[in-house]
Design an enzyme around this catalytic site. Structure first.
Site, PDB file in Angstrom:
ATOM      1  N   TYR A 123       0.832  -1.202   0.000  1.00  0.00           N
ATOM      2  CA  TYR A 123       0.000   0.000   0.000  1.00  0.00           C
ATOM      3  C   TYR A 123       0.868   1.253   0.000  1.00  0.00           C
ATOM      4  O   TYR A 123       0.662   2.171  -0.791  1.00  0.00           O
ATOM      5  CB  TYR A 123      -0.937  -0.007   1.216  1.00  0.00           C
ATOM      6  CG  TYR A 123      -1.685   1.292   1.389  1.00  0.00           C
ATOM      7  CD1 TYR A 123      -2.785   1.591   0.591  1.00  0.00           C
ATOM      8  CD2 TYR A 123      -1.290   2.223   2.336  1.00  0.00           C
ATOM      9  CE1 TYR A 123      -3.467   2.780   0.740  1.00  0.00           C
ATOM     10  CE2 TYR A 123      -1.961   3.417   2.498  1.00  0.00           C
ATOM     11  CZ  TYR A 123      -3.049   3.689   1.693  1.00  0.00           C
ATOM     12  OH  TYR A 123      -3.718   4.876   1.837  1.00  0.00           O
ATOM     13  N   GLN A 127       1.661   4.127  -3.500  1.00  0.00           N
ATOM     14  CA  GLN A 127       0.928   5.394  -3.374  1.00  0.00           C
ATOM     15  C   GLN A 127       0.965   6.223  -4.645  1.00  0.00           C
ATOM     16  O   GLN A 127      -0.034   6.804  -5.020  1.00  0.00           O
ATOM     17  CB  GLN A 127       1.495   6.217  -2.204  1.00  0.00           C
ATOM     18  CG  GLN A 127       0.991   5.766  -0.867  1.00  0.00           C
ATOM     19  CD  GLN A 127      -0.507   5.870  -0.792  1.00  0.00           C
ATOM     20  OE1 GLN A 127      -1.084   6.953  -0.884  1.00  0.00           O
ATOM     21  NE2 GLN A 127      -1.169   4.736  -0.646  1.00  0.00           N
TER      22      GLN A 127
END
Length: 130
Positions: A123, A127
């Site tokens: 994650y 980004q």
């Protein structure tokens, strides 16, 4: 699971931290992002904070870090905030014209316990692709 230890504590304290510049201005660009990344690595090395993953966006920073519980997450964030603000504003004078201070007083922090570490790492790393 991998554990760290100091003289009297065995721990695994991983945190996802998000910091924003004041007014969420998109100032982490044009070399500021590269210098900020270098500084965060240096500061974290000095304080024995492990940077697992880091991504600098134009208007915020994602950090996935492991911090000794006796040092504390608040102290870690405070050290990073204070030193990066002072030095970046000295090196990039245009930041002082755009902002009274570089960072907001607030930040987001979440322990990384519920989700697998690989998911959080992905994650943070992805980004810029979102």
């Amino acid at each position: 699971m991998e554990y760290k230890s100091n003289n009297n504590v065995v721990y695994s304290c991983k945190y996802h931290v998000v910091r924003r510049p004041k007014y969420r201005r998109k100032v982490l660009v044009n070399g500021v992002d590269v210098r900020l990344k270098e500084m965060i690595q240096k500061i974290c090395t000095e304080y024995r904070i492990d940077v697992i993953e880091m991504e600098i966006m134009p208007d915020h920073v994602h950090l996935l870090i492991e911090v000794d519980p006796q040092f504390g997450i608040h102290k870690a964030v405070k050290q990073i905030k204070g030193r990066t603000s002072r030095i970046l504003r000295q090196e990039f004078s245009w930041l002082t014209a755009r902002l009274p201070t570089l960072w907001t007083n607030s930040y987001f922090v979440s322990t990384v316990g519920g989700a697998p570490l690989s998911v959080i790492k992905r994650y943070v790393k992805n980004q810029k692709n979102m």
